[in-house]
Design an enzyme around this catalytic site. Structure first.
Site, short mmCIF file in Angstrom:
data_model
loop_
_atom_site.label_atom_id
_atom_site.label_comp_id
_atom_site.label_asym_id
_atom_site.label_seq_id
_atom_site.Cartn_x
_atom_site.Cartn_y
_atom_site.Cartn_z
N HIS A 1 20.64 -1.59 36.94
CA HIS A 1 20.02 -2.62 37.78
C HIS A 1 20.34 -4.06 37.37
O HIS A 1 19.47 -4.93 37.35
CB HIS A 1 18.49 -2.44 37.80
CG HIS A 1 18.04 -1.19 38.51
ND1 HIS A 1 18.78 -0.56 39.48
CD2 HIS A 1 16.90 -0.44 38.38
CE1 HIS A 1 18.12 0.50 39.92
NE2 HIS A 1 16.99 0.61 39.27
N GLU B 1 16.32 3.44 48.09
CA GLU B 1 17.18 2.30 47.80
C GLU B 1 18.55 2.48 48.45
O GLU B 1 19.40 3.18 47.90
CB GLU B 1 17.36 2.19 46.28
CG GLU B 1 16.07 2.15 45.49
CD GLU B 1 16.26 2.60 44.05
OE1 GLU B 1 17.06 2.01 43.33
OE2 GLU B 1 15.62 3.60 43.66
N HIS C 1 13.92 -2.47 45.70
CA HIS C 1 13.30 -1.46 44.84
C HIS C 1 11.78 -1.39 44.98
O HIS C 1 11.07 -1.23 43.98
CB HIS C 1 13.70 -1.76 43.38
CG HIS C 1 13.69 -0.58 42.48
ND1 HIS C 1 12.53 0.03 42.04
CD2 HIS C 1 14.69 0.14 41.94
CE1 HIS C 1 12.84 1.05 41.25
NE2 HIS C 1 14.15 1.14 41.18
C1 BGC Z 1 16.47 4.70 39.19
C2 BGC Z 1 15.53 5.38 38.24
C3 BGC Z 1 14.82 4.35 37.43
C4 BGC Z 1 14.11 3.43 38.38
C5 BGC Z 1 13.35 2.34 37.68
C6 BGC Z 1 15.69 3.79 40.06
O1 BGC Z 1 16.54 3.10 40.91
O2 BGC Z 1 17.21 5.62 39.95
O3 BGC Z 1 16.23 6.27 37.40
O4 BGC Z 1 13.93 4.92 36.54
O5 BGC Z 1 15.02 2.85 39.24
O6 BGC Z 1 14.07 1.76 36.71
#
Ligand code: BGC
Length: 383
Positions: A138, A347, A212
């Site tokens: 991310h 997402e 998210h």
């Molecule tokens: C991921 C997860 C992660 C979450 C929060 C999601 O986009 O796929 O694995 O734990 O984000 O970080």
């Protein structure tokens, strides 16, 4: 998004509808809906940030902060017309600053994982912070969810919009190229939160922006009874660190087949290696639609409230995450301790680790090109 839509926005701006400098310019009541803003706190370096509330003509409300582009709340009607917040998060900025598993966040420069925090572009290797097991996740230690965006509010014929701008400098979080990013949030007349992303670069780079929010259409409890439909014939299986193996695996005959509506909890406990690796669903589905075309990515129905959420996007993949890492330690809005699978994320994005997978659709952005991505979360009810 098509260029002529951007021209429409530009035309609105030129005709004097633009309300730039939201702190100082009074906002005339737009034809439909409203937008207001109030102080929401200060970041550790003292920068003041605001909470913007968008409201459409049906009374649907979205609260968005220009720190991290966070969606703080999203209030939509249930089958009795009662408005309820369908997103997880906090009431106060300081809680987001302390510890948030990306609640409501605007994710970038690269959403999801890049294996071992490394990728090669034009023969040069780039190294990113490793912040999720052995991988980068991310956008890094200070991704787009942790920066202050420059806000502008604007009235359009459809209703009010919040535009957020951010310039990510060359080398920030290890990524090449200065990236200029514009994100526009709006509420449509048919009750969708619409998010439009646009980005340009001055050097070849990789971009994968997404959203998210954790959703719970019932507004409480776990999400295991929510029924999900994903129009995808294949998904990208992962290794135990959640990096795709490169295979596009048919969903037929697996717990990943959501082509007909199925409760999230119906098969999540099955003895399946992929479910074990994800601790549940935490995978990318390859959506059945042409690359770049706006289309349905997911439909989610909560039988308790009657709420339906449809996700539409121009992106090729959808990460469906069933909140497997929520463990009750984040005490959220109204004192709700967010436990295991109390929320889910949808997402829309390019596939995880695309910079290292030549067979996945490209995430490379070059100077002169314009990155576009449109996501809609559209709400209705089923009786
Ligand atoms: C991921 C997860 C992660 C979450 C929060 C999601 O986009 O796929 O694995 O734990 O984000 O970080």
């Amino acid at each position: 998004m098509k260029t002529n839509q951007w021209l429409g926005i530009l035309a609105a701006a030129l005709s004097g509808v633009l309300l730039a400098g939201c702190q100082s310019t009074p906002s005339p009541t737009p034809a439909k809906g409203q937008i207001s803003h109030r102080p929401f706190g200060r970041t550790p370096d003292g920068t003041a940030v605001d909470l913007f509330t968008l409201r459409n003509a049906n009374g649907v409300e979205a609260g968005i902060c220009n720190y991290g582009g966070l969606v703080i709340f999203l209030k939509v009607p249930d089958r009795h017309g009662r408005l309820g917040d369908v997103t997880l998060g906090y009431d106060k900025l300081e809680d987001y600053l302390k510890d948030s598993p990306y609640f409501g966040a605007l994710i970038g420069r690269y959403g999801n994982r890049i294996a071992k925090g490394k990728f090669t572009l034009n023969g040069q290797e780039y190294t990113l912070a490793v912040n999720n097991g052995p991988n980068a996740l991310h956008g890094g230690l200070k991704g787009f969810d942790k920066v202050v965006w420059q806000p502008t509010i604007r009235a359009t014929r459809e209703g009010p919009e919040l535009e957020l701008n951010y310039v990510s400098r060359d080398g920030e979080e290890g990524y090449p190229g200065t990236l200029r990013v514009t994100t526009i949030y709006s509420l449509t007349p048919d009750n969708a939160l619409k998010i439009q992303y646009r980005a340009t670069t001055d050097k070849d780079t990789v971009v994968n922006l997404t959203h998210h929010s954790y959703f719970n259409l019932a507004g409480q409890g776990d999400i295991l009874n929510h029924q999900v439909m994903l129009p995808a014939d294949t998904f990208t299986p992962v290794d135990r660190t959640l990096i795709p193996t490169g295979e596009l695996r048919p969903v037929a005959g697996t717990p990943f087949d959501f082509r007909t509506p199925t409760a999230i909890g119906a098969r999540i406990g099955q003895d399946d290696e992929q479910l074990k690796f994800g601790g549940g669903y935490d995978h990318n589905w390859v959506i059945n639609k042409p690359l770049g075309q706006l289309g349905l990515m997911a439909r989610v129905y909560d039988p308790a409230s009657g709420r339906v959420m449809e996700v539409l996007s121009t992106e090729p993949g959808l990460q469906f995450y069933s909140g497997n890492f929520l463990d009750g330690k984040n005490i959220g809005k109204g004192g709700w301790a967010y436990k295991f699978r109390n929320g889910f994320c949808m997402e829309p994005q390019h596939y995880p680790n695309s910079p290292n997978q030549p067979n996945f659709p490209s995430v490379v952005l070059k100077p002169g090109q314009v990155y576009h991505n449109t996501i809609l979360y559209r709400f209705s009810v089923q009786k």
